[in-house]
Enzyme design. Sequence first.
Site, PDB file in Angstrom:
ATOM      1  N   LYS A 110      -1.510  -6.316  -8.461  1.00 25.56           N
ATOM      2  CA  LYS A 110      -1.420  -5.119  -9.311  1.00 25.56           C
ATOM      3  C   LYS A 110      -1.242  -5.478 -10.784  1.00 25.56           C
ATOM      4  CE  LYS A 110      -0.923  -1.568  -6.047  1.00 25.56           C
ATOM      5  NZ  LYS A 110      -0.135  -0.679  -5.238  1.00 25.56           N
ATOM      6  N   LYS A 192      -8.195  -4.948   0.998  1.00 28.43           N
ATOM      7  CA  LYS A 192      -7.692  -3.819   1.780  1.00 28.43           C
ATOM      8  C   LYS A 192      -8.026  -2.486   1.098  1.00 28.43           C
ATOM      9  CE  LYS A 192      -3.033  -2.418   0.513  1.00 28.43           C
ATOM     10  NZ  LYS A 192      -3.280  -0.990   0.513  1.00 28.43           N
ATOM     11  N   LYS A 195      -5.121   3.252  -2.135  1.00 34.66           N
ATOM     12  CA  LYS A 195      -5.171   4.506  -2.885  1.00 34.66           C
ATOM     13  C   LYS A 195      -5.497   4.268  -4.343  1.00 34.66           C
ATOM     14  CE  LYS A 195      -1.294   6.296  -0.818  1.00 34.66           C
ATOM     15  NZ  LYS A 195      -0.171   5.690  -1.511  1.00 34.66           N
TER      16      LYS A 195
HETATM   17  P1  ATP Z   1      -1.490   1.883  -3.553  1.00 29.19           P
HETATM   18  O1  ATP Z   1      -2.851   1.350  -3.860  1.00 29.19           O
HETATM   19  O2  ATP Z   1      -1.036   2.936  -4.512  1.00 29.19           O
HETATM   20  O3  ATP Z   1      -0.465   0.810  -3.320  1.00 29.19           O
HETATM   21  P2  ATP Z   1      -1.768   2.140  -0.702  1.00 29.19           P
HETATM   22  O4  ATP Z   1      -3.051   2.616  -0.146  1.00 29.19           O
HETATM   23  O5  ATP Z   1      -1.469   0.688  -0.609  1.00 29.19           O
HETATM   24  O6  ATP Z   1      -1.664   2.679  -2.188  1.00 29.19           O
HETATM   25  P3  ATP Z   1       0.970   2.796  -0.089  1.00 29.19           P
HETATM   26  O7  ATP Z   1       1.571   4.125  -0.398  1.00 29.19           O
HETATM   27  O8  ATP Z   1       1.286   1.656  -0.983  1.00 29.19           O
HETATM   28  O9  ATP Z   1      -0.625   2.981   0.007  1.00 29.19           O
HETATM   29  O10 ATP Z   1       1.338   2.389   1.400  1.00 29.19           O
HETATM   30  C1  ATP Z   1       1.742   3.322   2.390  1.00 29.19           C
HETATM   31  C2  ATP Z   1       1.682   2.662   3.763  1.00 29.19           C
HETATM   32  O11 ATP Z   1       0.324   2.463   4.176  1.00 29.19           O
HETATM   33  C3  ATP Z   1       2.329   1.269   3.803  1.00 29.19           C
HETATM   34  O12 ATP Z   1       2.992   1.118   5.039  1.00 29.19           O
HETATM   35  C4  ATP Z   1       1.152   0.331   3.733  1.00 29.19           C
HETATM   36  O13 ATP Z   1       1.411  -0.934   4.303  1.00 29.19           O
HETATM   37  C5  ATP Z   1       0.111   1.104   4.533  1.00 29.19           C
HETATM   38  N1  ATP Z   1      -1.250   0.740   4.141  1.00 29.19           N
HETATM   39  C6  ATP Z   1      -1.749   0.789   2.888  1.00 29.19           C
HETATM   40  N2  ATP Z   1      -3.035   0.405   2.879  1.00 29.19           N
HETATM   41  C7  ATP Z   1      -3.344   0.064   4.160  1.00 29.19           C
HETATM   42  C8  ATP Z   1      -4.532  -0.415   4.799  1.00 29.19           C
HETATM   43  N3  ATP Z   1      -5.633  -0.636   4.092  1.00 29.19           N
HETATM   44  N4  ATP Z   1      -4.506  -0.640   6.133  1.00 29.19           N
HETATM   45  C9  ATP Z   1      -3.372  -0.399   6.851  1.00 29.19           C
HETATM   46  N5  ATP Z   1      -2.228   0.047   6.307  1.00 29.19           N
HETATM   47  C10 ATP Z   1      -2.202   0.296   4.987  1.00 29.19           C
HETATM   48 MG    MG Z   2       0.267  -0.089  -1.546  1.00 32.59          MG
END
Ligand code: ATP
Ligand code: MG
Length: 324
Positions: A110, A192, A195
Amino acid sequence: MRVFSGIQPTGGLHIGNYLGAIKQFLELQETEECVFSVVDLHAITIPYNPQELQKNILDTTICYLAAGIDPEKSIVFVQSQIPEHAELAWLLGTVTPTGDLLRMTQYKEKSKQFKGKIGAGILNYPILMAADILLYKTELVPVGQDQDQHVELTRTIARRFNKQFGKTFPEPKSRFLGPGAKIMALNDPKKKMSKSIPQSCLYLFDEPEVIRKKIMSAVTDTGKVVRYDPKKKPGISNLLVIYSLFSQKPIKEIEKKFKGSGYAKFKKSLADLVVKNLEPLQKKRKELLKREVYVKEILERGRKKAQAIAQSTIKEVKRKMGLE
Ligand code: ATP
Ligand code: MG
């Protein structure tokens, strides 16, 4: 067992959040004491629009509820409404090894992605996450694979605190949902789905046409065979994982079904499957969007329940640290 997990209100939830995290929450709330938070203090560690934050918090709450989190069984609340999270983070910072923070993958990725636009919040993110978890004396943390490192650091912090100030916290374990633990990006299957990278996402609340379009144009390879091979065929393998999780069929069976049919036919069938699976969630969300007062009431009830636990832990911690 006490369970804690959180999701950041950084944008719409995607199928990775659902298959990696929320699916586990649904399972666990049936038998365990679950605490699920909308972690807004984490969300402000990357660039964001303050005018949109309240809407995103409500949206994330609605996603939890639409996906099946039951406020009668689980505590659902907004992190910043309980000041003890930030307070405990400060206290735990005093026992956190700095070198560990600098080694975290999320920090490295990040700070590269948002170079020059973020502060120390992203470095200290894991301390706040440890505070979220330890404040509720959590034993189990259902998350996606990417968060394993942070839960491991939480254990280190708990151990150090216990050693220095006397046994206070259990050492929490992370819990993953097998192949759903890391859903890859549609535009780049080596990274991965996140968001904070909108092109990577298949959102839970994308319209059916959008879902179809995104799946049909998901990056794959130049081959023709629908086969699971994450090294050589990361795109197709990711789509096979998604197919398997939504259909509850083993990957082997899906490979057999699409033997000789090529990528387009497989993708079309996957799109139909995803649209069908997300339909009930989408319907529920539309209803909840019209019931803002009800959703806010749920958050208020959650805040009260969470606060009772949080206040008791912080009192104990301050006493042990000689602050009271
Ligand atoms: P950001 O990019 O803002 O970090 P994010 O998609 O990683 O968003 P988070 O809110 O950080 O989402 O994570 C929420 C939950 O979803 C956490 O438990 C994280 O491990 C899980 N998670 C996030 N992305 C994935 C993915 N691609 N596959 C499986 N689990 C995920
Ligand atoms: Mg995340």
